[in-house]
Design a protein around this motif. Structure first.
Motif, PDB file in Angstrom:
ATOM      1  N   LEU A 228       0.825  -1.213   0.000  1.00  0.00           N
ATOM      2  CA  LEU A 228       0.000   0.000   0.000  1.00  0.00           C
ATOM      3  C   LEU A 228       0.860   1.264   0.000  1.00  0.00           C
ATOM      4  O   LEU A 228       0.514   2.261  -0.631  1.00  0.00           O
ATOM      5  CB  LEU A 228      -0.920   0.014   1.226  1.00  0.00           C
ATOM      6  CG  LEU A 228      -1.943  -1.124   1.321  1.00  0.00           C
ATOM      7  CD1 LEU A 228      -2.720  -1.015   2.632  1.00  0.00           C
ATOM      8  CD2 LEU A 228      -2.910  -1.083   0.137  1.00  0.00           C
ATOM      9  N   LYS A 229       1.996   1.218   0.712  1.00  0.00           N
ATOM     10  CA  LYS A 229       2.863   2.387   0.810  1.00  0.00           C
ATOM     11  C   LYS A 229       4.263   1.937   1.205  1.00  0.00           C
ATOM     12  O   LYS A 229       4.411   1.063   2.054  1.00  0.00           O
ATOM     13  CB  LYS A 229       2.312   3.377   1.846  1.00  0.00           C
ATOM     14  CG  LYS A 229       3.044   4.706   1.921  1.00  0.00           C
ATOM     15  CD  LYS A 229       2.352   5.647   2.918  1.00  0.00           C
ATOM     16  CE  LYS A 229       3.052   6.991   2.976  1.00  0.00           C
ATOM     17  NZ  LYS A 229       2.371   7.921   3.934  1.00  0.00           N
ATOM     18  N   ALA A 230       5.265   2.525   0.573  1.00  0.00           N
ATOM     19  CA  ALA A 230       6.651   2.188   0.890  1.00  0.00           C
ATOM     20  C   ALA A 230       7.322   3.353   1.602  1.00  0.00           C
ATOM     21  O   ALA A 230       7.146   4.513   1.219  1.00  0.00           O
ATOM     22  CB  ALA A 230       7.412   1.839  -0.383  1.00  0.00           C
ATOM     23  N   TYR A 231       8.058   3.042   2.663  1.00  0.00           N
ATOM     24  CA  TYR A 231       8.829   4.024   3.412  1.00  0.00           C
ATOM     25  C   TYR A 231      10.306   3.646   3.282  1.00  0.00           C
ATOM     26  O   TYR A 231      10.652   2.626   2.687  1.00  0.00           O
ATOM     27  CB  TYR A 231       8.430   4.023   4.890  1.00  0.00           C
ATOM     28  CG  TYR A 231       6.957   4.191   5.161  1.00  0.00           C
ATOM     29  CD1 TYR A 231       6.406   5.433   5.469  1.00  0.00           C
ATOM     30  CD2 TYR A 231       6.103   3.079   5.147  1.00  0.00           C
ATOM     31  CE1 TYR A 231       5.057   5.572   5.748  1.00  0.00           C
ATOM     32  CE2 TYR A 231       4.742   3.214   5.425  1.00  0.00           C
ATOM     33  CZ  TYR A 231       4.234   4.473   5.724  1.00  0.00           C
ATOM     34  OH  TYR A 231       2.896   4.610   5.993  1.00  0.00           O
ATOM     35  N   SER A 232      11.182   4.441   3.874  1.00  0.00           N
ATOM     36  CA  SER A 232      12.608   4.120   3.803  1.00  0.00           C
ATOM     37  C   SER A 232      12.967   2.918   4.672  1.00  0.00           C
ATOM     38  O   SER A 232      13.852   2.139   4.335  1.00  0.00           O
ATOM     39  CB  SER A 232      13.442   5.331   4.222  1.00  0.00           C
ATOM     40  OG  SER A 232      13.148   5.698   5.570  1.00  0.00           O
ATOM     41  N   LYS A 233      12.271   2.740   5.804  1.00  0.00           N
ATOM     42  CA  LYS A 233      12.582   1.655   6.722  1.00  0.00           C
ATOM     43  C   LYS A 233      11.419   0.683   6.921  1.00  0.00           C
ATOM     44  O   LYS A 233      11.534  -0.269   7.692  1.00  0.00           O
ATOM     45  CB  LYS A 233      12.981   2.215   8.086  1.00  0.00           C
ATOM     46  CG  LYS A 233      14.243   3.057   8.081  1.00  0.00           C
ATOM     47  CD  LYS A 233      14.579   3.534   9.491  1.00  0.00           C
ATOM     48  CE  LYS A 233      15.845   4.374   9.503  1.00  0.00           C
ATOM     49  NZ  LYS A 233      16.172   4.835  10.879  1.00  0.00           N
ATOM     50  N   ALA A 234      10.308   0.921   6.273  1.00  0.00           N
ATOM     51  CA  ALA A 234       9.106   0.106   6.533  1.00  0.00           C
ATOM     52  C   ALA A 234       8.219   0.052   5.297  1.00  0.00           C
ATOM     53  O   ALA A 234       8.451   0.754   4.294  1.00  0.00           O
ATOM     54  CB  ALA A 234       8.330   0.684   7.715  1.00  0.00           C
ATOM     55  N   SER A 235       7.199  -0.796   5.385  1.00  0.00           N
ATOM     56  CA  SER A 235       6.193  -0.909   4.330  1.00  0.00           C
ATOM     57  C   SER A 235       4.817  -1.029   4.970  1.00  0.00           C
ATOM     58  O   SER A 235       4.663  -1.710   5.990  1.00  0.00           O
ATOM     59  CB  SER A 235       6.434  -2.147   3.456  1.00  0.00           C
ATOM     60  OG  SER A 235       7.721  -2.135   2.892  1.00  0.00           O
ATOM     61  N   LEU A 236       3.843  -0.371   4.372  1.00  0.00           N
ATOM     62  CA  LEU A 236       2.446  -0.569   4.757  1.00  0.00           C
ATOM     63  C   LEU A 236       1.859  -1.519   3.737  1.00  0.00           C
ATOM     64  O   LEU A 236       1.866  -1.238   2.529  1.00  0.00           O
ATOM     65  CB  LEU A 236       1.673   0.753   4.755  1.00  0.00           C
ATOM     66  CG  LEU A 236       0.198   0.665   5.182  1.00  0.00           C
ATOM     67  CD1 LEU A 236       0.085   0.264   6.650  1.00  0.00           C
ATOM     68  CD2 LEU A 236      -0.514   1.999   4.940  1.00  0.00           C
ATOM     69  N   ILE A 237       1.394  -2.673   4.209  1.00  0.00           N
ATOM     70  CA  ILE A 237       0.921  -3.705   3.290  1.00  0.00           C
ATOM     71  C   ILE A 237      -0.525  -4.083   3.577  1.00  0.00           C
ATOM     72  O   ILE A 237      -1.032  -3.864   4.675  1.00  0.00           O
ATOM     73  CB  ILE A 237       1.795  -4.976   3.370  1.00  0.00           C
ATOM     74  CG1 ILE A 237       1.775  -5.551   4.803  1.00  0.00           C
ATOM     75  CG2 ILE A 237       3.217  -4.687   2.907  1.00  0.00           C
ATOM     76  CD1 ILE A 237       2.401  -6.926   4.927  1.00  0.00           C
ATOM     77  N   GLU A 238      -1.156  -4.641   2.550  1.00  0.00           N
ATOM     78  CA  GLU A 238      -2.482  -5.238   2.685  1.00  0.00           C
ATOM     79  C   GLU A 238      -2.291  -6.743   2.738  1.00  0.00           C
ATOM     80  O   GLU A 238      -1.524  -7.314   1.958  1.00  0.00           O
ATOM     81  CB  GLU A 238      -3.353  -4.854   1.496  1.00  0.00           C
ATOM     82  CG  GLU A 238      -4.730  -5.507   1.490  1.00  0.00           C
ATOM     83  CD  GLU A 238      -5.494  -5.209   0.217  1.00  0.00           C
ATOM     84  OE1 GLU A 238      -6.042  -4.093   0.109  1.00  0.00           O
ATOM     85  OE2 GLU A 238      -5.515  -6.090  -0.672  1.00  0.00           O
ATOM     86  N   ALA A 239      -2.974  -7.401   3.676  1.00  0.00           N
ATOM     87  CA  ALA A 239      -2.886  -8.848   3.815  1.00  0.00           C
ATOM     88  C   ALA A 239      -4.288  -9.453   3.768  1.00  0.00           C
ATOM     89  O   ALA A 239      -5.185  -9.006   4.478  1.00  0.00           O
ATOM     90  CB  ALA A 239      -2.208  -9.220   5.134  1.00  0.00           C
ATOM     91  N   LYS A 240      -4.426 -10.479   2.944  1.00  0.00           N
ATOM     92  CA  LYS A 240      -5.708 -11.183   2.844  1.00  0.00           C
ATOM     93  C   LYS A 240      -5.472 -12.653   3.166  1.00  0.00           C
ATOM     94  O   LYS A 240      -4.879 -13.389   2.364  1.00  0.00           O
ATOM     95  CB  LYS A 240      -6.303 -11.049   1.439  1.00  0.00           C
ATOM     96  CG  LYS A 240      -7.642 -11.769   1.289  1.00  0.00           C
ATOM     97  CD  LYS A 240      -8.191 -11.622  -0.119  1.00  0.00           C
ATOM     98  CE  LYS A 240      -9.509 -12.376  -0.269  1.00  0.00           C
ATOM     99  NZ  LYS A 240     -10.066 -12.266  -1.645  1.00  0.00           N
ATOM    100  N   PRO A 241      -5.908 -13.111   4.352  1.00  0.00           N
ATOM    101  CA  PRO A 241      -5.717 -14.526   4.693  1.00  0.00           C
ATOM    102  C   PRO A 241      -6.680 -15.417   3.913  1.00  0.00           C
ATOM    103  O   PRO A 241      -7.888 -15.200   3.929  1.00  0.00           O
ATOM    104  CB  PRO A 241      -6.015 -14.565   6.196  1.00  0.00           C
ATOM    105  CG  PRO A 241      -6.928 -13.393   6.432  1.00  0.00           C
ATOM    106  CD  PRO A 241      -6.552 -12.348   5.424  1.00  0.00           C
ATOM    107  N   ILE A 242      -6.118 -16.406   3.224  1.00  0.00           N
ATOM    108  CA  ILE A 242      -6.945 -17.376   2.488  1.00  0.00           C
ATOM    109  C   ILE A 242      -7.406 -18.474   3.437  1.00  0.00           C
ATOM    110  O   ILE A 242      -8.517 -18.969   3.345  1.00  0.00           O
ATOM    111  CB  ILE A 242      -6.156 -17.973   1.306  1.00  0.00           C
ATOM    112  CG1 ILE A 242      -5.646 -16.839   0.397  1.00  0.00           C
ATOM    113  CG2 ILE A 242      -7.026 -18.935   0.514  1.00  0.00           C
ATOM    114  CD1 ILE A 242      -6.722 -15.915  -0.122  1.00  0.00           C
TER     115      ILE A 242
END
Length: 319
Positions: A228-242
């Motif tokens: 969803l968004k990239a930072y210099s030290k981190a990432s904001l991600i979307e997770a969908k559990p199957i």
């Protein structure tokens, strides 16, 4: 033989025989006992099941046993060690009223705050479901459709009728419920990593704490991911559990090399310290959206839960 109905905590100190009615069949016996033995710690319920003190048709029953109509359950005397959630005042749970995003005569969709367990037990006198029962004292039936970890926030679904609970549980079994999570994780999540498939094995420590690890002896598990968004030290991600395994997203993120921020079980201490310096000390995992078929209308509905102040603030920072 008299087949009684369990009504109050006063009933727990004597042997009871309960006959399962048509609208109660199909549910696991552990979930049934958790519902009817209000105020009894979950750990005690599993203990009496494990010791064979609960009998179904005069036989021992495992927690996963599915009840059938006319099953006869023998409940042993149960000594309560502490007063149940009935002694909690409405004022202490009024904050849950503001967290309710939708309510009708079948369901409640609530934006669960981080830090509150979905139910009492394991040393907790009460949790979210007990709090809702205090707020909705006239509601004859309120049950969790699914669960969220204590420190995970976001969309949580409550059934107000047993028929709705059965309908929604069937959707869960048939993978008709979509749950979308957002997580702030360490490092740069790879652009081409769209999923993690790794079997998960659950262990319970002597303390009662649950720990999950990737292990070939575990159950098949899959989570789909999107950046969803990239930072210099981190990432904001979307997770969908199957699949729906305990701690699945948290352990799959760790397995991928990108643990979730402020995860006290599976996190990275150095990264967690950095995030806490930015003003966020909660698990950065949020159930952002849930989609399912409404048990009354038959139409697909979708709900989105906004971030709380701490999570909203941290994702806006330059990390």
């Amino acid at each position: 033989m008299d087949k009684t109905r369990v009504k109050t905590a006063d009933d727990f100190d004597r042997v009871q025989f309960v006959q399962i009615e048509a609208d109660e069949q199909g549910q696991r016996i552990d979930n049934y006992l958790i519902r009817v033995l209000k105020g009894v710690p979950k750990s005690k319920i599993y203990r009496i099941l494990r010791k064979g003190e609960v009998r179904v048709n005069k036989k021992r029953a495992k927690p996963e046993y599915k009840l059938a109509e006319n099953d006869e359950i023998r409940l042993p005397p149960i000594r309560l060690e502490a007063p149940g959630p009935a002694n909690v005042s409405s004022a202490k749970v009024e904050y849950l009223e503001d967290a309710i995003m939708f309510e009708d005569d079948r369901i409640i969709v609530i934006n669960k705050p981080s830090g509150i367990a979905v139910h009492g037990g394991s040393g907790l006198s009460f949790g979210l479901i007990e709090g809702l029962r205090i707020l909705r004292k006239q509601a004859p039936f309120l049950e969790l459709v699914h669960r969220l970890d204590r420190d995970t926030s976001g969309c949580l679904l409550i059934a107000k009728k047993r028929s709705a609970l059965r309908h929604l549980h069937e959707q869960l079994r048939n993978n008709q419920v979509d749950k979308i999570y957002h997580a702030l994780v360490k490092g740069h999540w790879p652009q081409k990593r769209f999923k993690v498939k790794a079997p998960l094995h659950k262990n319970t420590l002597k303390s009662g704490e649950r720990m999950v690890q990737v292990n070939d002896a575990g159950k098949p598990s899959e989570t789909q991911f999107r950046i969803l968004k990239a930072y210099s030290k981190a990432s904001l991600i979307e997770a969908k559990p199957i699949t729906g395994r305990t701690h699945q997203i948290r352990v799959h993120c760790l397995h991928a090399g990108h643990p979730i921020a402020c995860d006290d079980k599976y996190g990275d201490s150095e990264f967690d310290a950095f995030v806490k310096q930015q003003g966020c000390n909660r698990l950065c995992l949020h159930a952002a959206q849930i989609r399912f078929i409404h048990p009354k209308t038959g139409q697909q509905v979708s709900f989105e839960a906004p971030y709380d102040k701490k999570l909203a603030a941290i994702v806006k920072k330059t990390l």
